[in-house]
Structures are given as structure tokens and as C-alpha cells.
Motif scaffolding. Sequence first.
Motif, PDB file in Angstrom:
ATOM      1  N   GLY A  35      43.680  21.306  48.127  1.00 50.73           N
ATOM      2  CA  GLY A  35      43.766  19.939  47.632  1.00 50.73           C
ATOM      3  C   GLY A  35      43.402  19.900  46.163  1.00 50.73           C
ATOM      4  N   SER A  36      42.820  18.776  45.746  1.00 47.18           N
ATOM      5  CA  SER A  36      42.448  18.636  44.338  1.00 47.18           C
ATOM      6  C   SER A  36      41.205  17.762  44.220  1.00 47.18           C
ATOM      7  CB  SER A  36      43.602  18.018  43.549  1.00 47.18           C
ATOM      8  OG  SER A  36      43.917  16.754  44.095  1.00 47.18           O
ATOM      9  N   TYR A  43      36.869  15.333  46.796  1.00 49.64           N
ATOM     10  CA  TYR A  43      37.948  16.293  46.995  1.00 49.64           C
ATOM     11  C   TYR A  43      38.993  15.677  47.909  1.00 49.64           C
ATOM     12  CZ  TYR A  43      40.075  20.900  47.361  1.00 49.64           C
ATOM     13  OH  TYR A  43      40.928  21.955  47.272  1.00 49.64           O
ATOM     14  N   ARG A  44      40.217  15.648  47.479  1.00 49.14           N
ATOM     15  CA  ARG A  44      41.300  15.063  48.265  1.00 49.14           C
ATOM     16  C   ARG A  44      42.154  16.194  48.825  1.00 49.14           C
ATOM     17  NH1 ARG A  44      44.263  10.452  45.557  1.00 49.14           N
ATOM     18  NH2 ARG A  44      42.308   9.529  46.178  1.00 49.14           N
ATOM     19  N   LYS A  49      49.422  21.665  51.710  1.00 50.36           N
ATOM     20  CA  LYS A  49      48.814  22.950  51.370  1.00 50.36           C
ATOM     21  C   LYS A  49      47.972  23.528  52.498  1.00 50.36           C
ATOM     22  CE  LYS A  49      48.285  22.311  46.390  1.00 50.36           C
ATOM     23  NZ  LYS A  49      47.282  22.320  45.321  1.00 50.36           N
ATOM     24  N   ILE A  50      47.572  22.711  53.461  1.00 52.66           N
ATOM     25  CA  ILE A  50      46.698  23.187  54.537  1.00 52.66           C
ATOM     26  C   ILE A  50      47.484  24.088  55.473  1.00 52.66           C
ATOM     27  CG2 ILE A  50      45.373  22.462  56.554  1.00 52.66           C
ATOM     28  CD1 ILE A  50      44.488  20.054  54.981  1.00 52.66           C
ATOM     29  N   ARG A  51      46.899  25.231  55.782  1.00 52.28           N
ATOM     30  CA  ARG A  51      47.559  26.182  56.659  1.00 52.28           C
ATOM     31  C   ARG A  51      47.447  25.736  58.110  1.00 52.28           C
ATOM     32  NH1 ARG A  51      44.509  28.622  53.007  1.00 52.28           N
ATOM     33  NH2 ARG A  51      45.534  29.937  51.491  1.00 52.28           N
ATOM     34  N   THR A  52      48.561  25.775  58.808  1.00 49.41           N
ATOM     35  CA  THR A  52      48.563  25.493  60.236  1.00 49.41           C
ATOM     36  C   THR A  52      49.176  26.691  60.937  1.00 49.41           C
ATOM     37  OG1 THR A  52      50.679  24.374  60.027  1.00 49.41           O
ATOM     38  CG2 THR A  52      48.721  22.999  59.984  1.00 49.41           C
TER      39      THR A  52
END
Length: 106
Positions: A35-36, A43-44, A49-52
Motif C-alpha cells: 500500500g502507501s 497506511y492505506r 498489491k496484496i498477495r492472495t
Amino acid sequence: MHPTPPLARAIRRLALTTKQAGKDYYKGTGTGSMGSHTKDGKYRLDYHKIRTYKVPEGLHQFTLTPFVTMKIEKRRDSFAETATNSATDGEAYLAKWKEEGGPRWE
């Protein structure tokens, strides 16, 4: 004392470590960002981008076996001789250490 020329070439080909580089070198762990940071200090998460991980179908029927054979019977140690009847009793460890020739501080 300097390394021999073939060894020096081999050292140059190895990955750079934080001890060999300057003070501004940060190697990181290679995990990447998920995130950023916002201007508020929070932190958002970016869900793109999150791995699944998708579990393959039929995994419960898979016949992969462990590296240790199932024929080995489970070890059952007895700690009845210790004061607390547990493996973490320090008195039993010290007695065994002295019995096997540990240094004497008497």
C-alpha cells in the motif's frame, strides 16, 4: 594482505551485503509494498498489491507424504525424577552436566 586475484573476482560476483556497502545502502527483504503512506501518518492498503493464494482443488486428496516415515513411534520421555516433573527443570540438567564431567567451581 590482499586476496588472490581469482578470489577477488569471485568476491565481486557475490551479492552486495550491507557490511560491504556504504551507510546509505538498504537491502530490504524483497517483500514489496502492500500500500502507501498517507499524509496523516497512516497506511492505506492497496488491495491490488496484496498477495492472495488460491488453494488447488482436490488438495485434501493429495498423496504427498512427510519426509519422516510414519513408522517411527513417538518418543515418550519420562521426567519423573525431576523436582517439577517437566523437561525444563534446571536441577536435572545441572546434575547431568556434573555427572558427565562439567567444570567444577567448588
